[in-house]
Design a protein around this motif. Structure first.
Motif, short mmCIF file in Angstrom:
data_model
loop_
_atom_site.label_atom_id
_atom_site.label_comp_id
_atom_site.label_asym_id
_atom_site.label_seq_id
_atom_site.Cartn_x
_atom_site.Cartn_y
_atom_site.Cartn_z
N ASN A 353 0.84 -1.21 0.00
CA ASN A 353 0.00 0.00 0.00
C ASN A 353 0.86 1.25 0.00
O ASN A 353 0.60 2.19 -0.75
N ALA A 354 1.90 1.23 0.87
CA ALA A 354 2.78 2.40 0.96
C ALA A 354 3.43 2.68 -0.39
O ALA A 354 3.51 3.83 -0.83
N ILE A 355 3.86 1.60 -1.06
CA ILE A 355 4.48 1.79 -2.37
C ILE A 355 3.46 2.37 -3.36
O ILE A 355 3.75 3.30 -4.11
N TYR A 398 -13.35 -3.92 0.60
CA TYR A 398 -13.64 -3.24 -0.66
C TYR A 398 -13.71 -1.74 -0.54
O TYR A 398 -14.27 -1.06 -1.37
N TYR A 399 -13.19 -1.20 0.58
CA TYR A 399 -13.27 0.24 0.68
C TYR A 399 -12.09 0.87 -0.04
O TYR A 399 -10.94 0.52 0.21
N LYS A 400 -12.41 1.77 -0.90
CA LYS A 400 -11.33 2.51 -1.57
C LYS A 400 -11.66 3.97 -1.46
O LYS A 400 -12.77 4.39 -1.79
N VAL A 401 -10.69 4.73 -0.97
CA VAL A 401 -10.95 6.16 -0.76
C VAL A 401 -11.32 6.78 -2.09
O VAL A 401 -12.36 7.41 -2.24
N ASP A 402 -10.48 6.55 -3.04
CA ASP A 402 -10.72 7.12 -4.35
C ASP A 402 -11.22 6.00 -5.25
O ASP A 402 -10.47 5.14 -5.68
N LYS A 403 -12.53 6.05 -5.49
CA LYS A 403 -13.12 4.92 -6.22
C LYS A 403 -12.62 4.85 -7.67
O LYS A 403 -12.70 3.82 -8.32
N ALA A 409 -2.49 -0.11 -10.88
CA ALA A 409 -1.42 -0.15 -9.89
C ALA A 409 -1.93 -0.58 -8.52
O ALA A 409 -1.16 -1.00 -7.67
N ILE A 410 -3.21 -0.42 -8.33
CA ILE A 410 -3.75 -0.56 -6.97
C ILE A 410 -4.35 -1.93 -6.75
O ILE A 410 -4.76 -2.62 -7.68
N GLY A 411 -4.41 -2.29 -5.47
CA GLY A 411 -4.83 -3.63 -5.11
C GLY A 411 -6.31 -3.90 -5.21
O GLY A 411 -7.04 -3.26 -5.96
N THR A 412 -6.74 -4.82 -4.37
CA THR A 412 -8.08 -5.35 -4.49
C THR A 412 -9.08 -4.68 -3.58
O THR A 412 -10.26 -4.96 -3.64
N GLY A 413 -8.58 -3.85 -2.68
CA GLY A 413 -9.50 -3.25 -1.71
C GLY A 413 -9.73 -4.17 -0.52
O GLY A 413 -10.51 -3.89 0.38
N LEU A 414 -9.02 -5.29 -0.53
CA LEU A 414 -9.18 -6.25 0.57
C LEU A 414 -7.99 -6.26 1.52
O LEU A 414 -8.05 -6.80 2.60
N GLY A 415 -6.89 -5.64 1.04
CA GLY A 415 -5.62 -5.71 1.78
C GLY A 415 -5.75 -5.36 3.25
O GLY A 415 -5.42 -6.16 4.12
N LEU A 416 -6.27 -4.16 3.55
CA LEU A 416 -6.32 -3.70 4.95
C LEU A 416 -7.29 -4.53 5.76
O LEU A 416 -7.10 -4.72 6.96
N THR A 441 1.17 6.82 8.12
CA THR A 441 1.95 5.82 8.84
C THR A 441 0.99 4.78 9.38
O THR A 441 0.15 5.07 10.21
N PHE A 442 1.11 3.59 8.83
CA PHE A 442 0.31 2.47 9.36
C PHE A 442 1.18 1.77 10.40
O PHE A 442 2.37 1.56 10.18
N TRP A 443 0.58 1.41 11.55
CA TRP A 443 1.38 0.77 12.60
C TRP A 443 0.63 -0.38 13.24
O TRP A 443 -0.61 -0.45 13.19
P1 ADP Z 1 -6.37 -1.45 -1.83
O1 ADP Z 1 -6.18 -2.77 -2.44
O2 ADP Z 1 -7.33 -0.61 -2.56
O3 ADP Z 1 -5.10 -0.80 -1.47
P2 ADP Z 1 -6.65 -1.73 0.97
O4 ADP Z 1 -7.65 -2.45 1.81
O5 ADP Z 1 -5.24 -2.17 1.12
O6 ADP Z 1 -7.14 -1.81 -0.49
O7 ADP Z 1 -6.78 -0.22 1.32
C1 ADP Z 1 -8.03 0.41 1.41
C2 ADP Z 1 -7.95 1.84 1.03
O8 ADP Z 1 -7.21 2.57 2.02
C3 ADP Z 1 -7.24 2.10 -0.23
O9 ADP Z 1 -8.09 2.03 -1.33
C4 ADP Z 1 -6.70 3.50 -0.05
O10 ADP Z 1 -7.71 4.43 -0.40
C5 ADP Z 1 -6.45 3.60 1.40
N1 ADP Z 1 -5.03 3.42 1.71
C6 ADP Z 1 -4.44 2.28 2.14
N2 ADP Z 1 -3.13 2.47 2.37
C7 ADP Z 1 -2.87 3.76 2.09
C8 ADP Z 1 -1.71 4.60 2.12
N3 ADP Z 1 -0.51 4.12 2.51
N4 ADP Z 1 -1.83 5.89 1.76
C9 ADP Z 1 -3.03 6.37 1.37
N5 ADP Z 1 -4.17 5.66 1.33
C10 ADP Z 1 -4.09 4.37 1.66
#
Ligand code: ADP
Length: 454
Positions: A353-355, A398-403, A409-416, A441-443
């Motif tokens: 995500n950070a990348i 499935y939450y994505k800030v920017d739909k 480049a971006i993942g599946t929305g399931l990562g977090l 900063t994710f911790w």
């Molecule tokens: P995704 O596969 O879309 O990254 P995640 O579950 O990993 O799904 O993340 C959910 C949402 O949180 C992302 O769509 C993004 O909007 C936001 N996000 C996650 N990590 C970051 C980050 N390091 N910087 C900014 N926004 C992030």
């Protein structure tokens, strides 16, 4: 009731008689006699053996003045007492014209017979040193039957009134309790049919029903939320699955129909999309397993520091080819007790995500710290950060800030969501600190493991 009442009266007469007997030589004996006679509604006569009255108190309604009472009757009672060891209880009316038991007639004219149906007289011979005295204590036994029938009638009225009141009350209470329940029930049926709308239950008639209302309102709210989530989930899943599939089909068809397009680049696109697809499916499987709790964590002590160092090696290619600068900062080697594979999945997800979201300087920092004797891993990027209002939701599936984000480049929305589930299973704390424009900063923090302490 009558028998009981008679017994009480007779006992009272005996008690008063005996109390007077014991107090007869007191200086205030006349006072005692007067008080007792008055409080107990009795008639007391104390005669000497010559038939002269020494003390007298009359509290029986309708009884005659002692002076006009035939002393013969008293004489007869005294005789009986003498025959019975100085004590005699006569059940009958010495004031009455007729003393039935003895068949004596009270003949003096002008005397009214006592009205009470039953009278009891206690006669006691008191031996004084000089002279003999005779005590008579008389009490009426009020006609209880009349009282009982009055009470019975009153009881009947009271019972009828109480029954009416009870019925009225029961009706009112049933209405008060029942009506809101009926209303709520009607609405609850609506809720069963219609889960996607938020219904408000507002019965506030009494505490329990208000609580039930609140619970149902809450249920409705939650159901609506779940329903919304479910719809969004289906929409997202189908969208996420459809896009790579469309791409794969499109490129494959193009390569089949246009010989010139059969290039390695196009094949690469098909491979990448297929890989994405399988990543998505894997993530979905992972997540559902994690959430269902079927994927048990295999917790063993291992070196978290070394594990992260190994992970960093995987990013070497990315660093060299694409100019990313991914650094791991740590002071000491730290052991934790956990599922190494799952925790590395967390670290991977956070670094990926950070990348994906880091700024143009392409810098990502991974830091290992010791905070309150716990190990804290921080993954920091220099990207745009996350708006505060979105922070609580980023962990949702499935939450994505920017739909409309650059999907490729971006993942599946399931990562977090996966990260969150793994960390929860490890009882680890986690969070994100983010500032718009400065990066995020994710911790997460885990208990340290000390081999020596085992
Ligand atoms: P995704 O596969 O879309 O990254 P995640 O579950 O990993 O799904 O993340 C959910 C949402 O949180 C992302 O769509 C993004 O909007 C936001 N996000 C996650 N990590 C970051 C980050 N390091 N910087 C900014 N926004 C992030």
């Amino acid at each position: 009731m009558e028998k009981f009442y008679k017994k009480i009266k007779i006992d009272e007469v005996l008690t008063v008689g005996r109390r007077i007997t014991t107090n007869i030589h007191n200086s205030n004996s006349s006072q005692i006699v007067a008080t007792l006679a008055e409080t107990k509604n009795m008639s007391v006569i104390l005669m000497n053996s010559n038939g002269e009255i020494e003390l007298y108190a009359n509290n029986i309604e309708g009884a005659q003045a002692i002076t006009s009472v035939d002393t013969l009757k008293y004489y007869l009672l005294a005789m009986q007492a003498k025959q019975h060891d100085g004590e005699y209880l006569y059940y009958g009316d010495p004031f009455a014209k007729r003393m039935e038991e003895k068949n004596l007639f009270y003949q003096r004219g002008g005397l009214q017979p006592h009205q009470a149906s039953d009278v009891v007289t206690y006669t006691k011979i008191i031996d004084d040193q000089q002279t003999e005295k005779i005590l008579f204590v008389t009490s009426t036994i009020v006609p209880v039957n009349a009282t009982v029938s009055t009470i019975r009638k009153q009881l009947l009225y009271v019972t009828i009134i109480m029954l009416i009141v009870a019925f009225l009350l029961a009706f009112l209470i049933a209405k008060k309790i029942g009506d809101p329940i009926i209303r709520i029930n009607k609405k609850a049926k609506e809720l069963a049919k219609n889960t996607n709308e938020e219904l408000t239950f507002d019965a506030k008639d009494y505490l329990e029903i208000a609580e039930l209302s609140d619970t149902l309102s809450y249920t409705s709210k939650e159901l609506a939320k779940t329903e919304a989530l479910r719809r969004e989930l289906i929409a997202n899943v189908s969208h996420d699955l459809r896009t790579p599939l469309t791409l794969i089909c499109g490129y494959a068809e193009m390569m089949r129909d246009l010989p010139g397009e059969n290039t390695p680049e196009n094949t690469q696109i098909i491979i990448e999309e297929a890989t994405r697809l399988s990543a998505l499916v894997n993530d979905m499987l992972d997540l559902s397993k994690l959430q269902a709790g079927t994927q048990a964590m295999e917790r063993v002590p291992y070196s978290l520091t070394q594990n992260i160092q190994n992970i960093m090696k995987r990013y070497v290619a990315l660093t060299e080819q694409e100019g990313y600068e991914i650094t791991f900062y740590y002071d000491e080697e730290v052991m934790v007790n956990g599922d190494a594979l799952k925790i590395s999945q967390v670290v991977y997800n956070l670094i990926n995500n950070a990348i994906n979201y880091t700024g143009d300087d392409k810098r990502v920092a991974v830091r290992q710290k010791i905070v309150n004797n716990k190990v804290r891993i921080e993954v920091t990027d220099t990207g745009e950060g996350i708006a505060e209002e979105n922070l609580p939701y980023i962990w949702d599936r499935y939450y994505k800030v920017d739909k409309t984000h650059k999907r490729a480049a971006i993942g599946t929305g399931l990562g977090l969501s996966i990260v969150q589930n793994i960390l929860k299973a490890h009882h680890a704390t986690y969070g994100v600190i983010s500032e718009r424009g400065k990066g995020s900063t994710f911790w997460f923090e885990m208990d340290r493991y000390f081999p020596n302490n085992v």
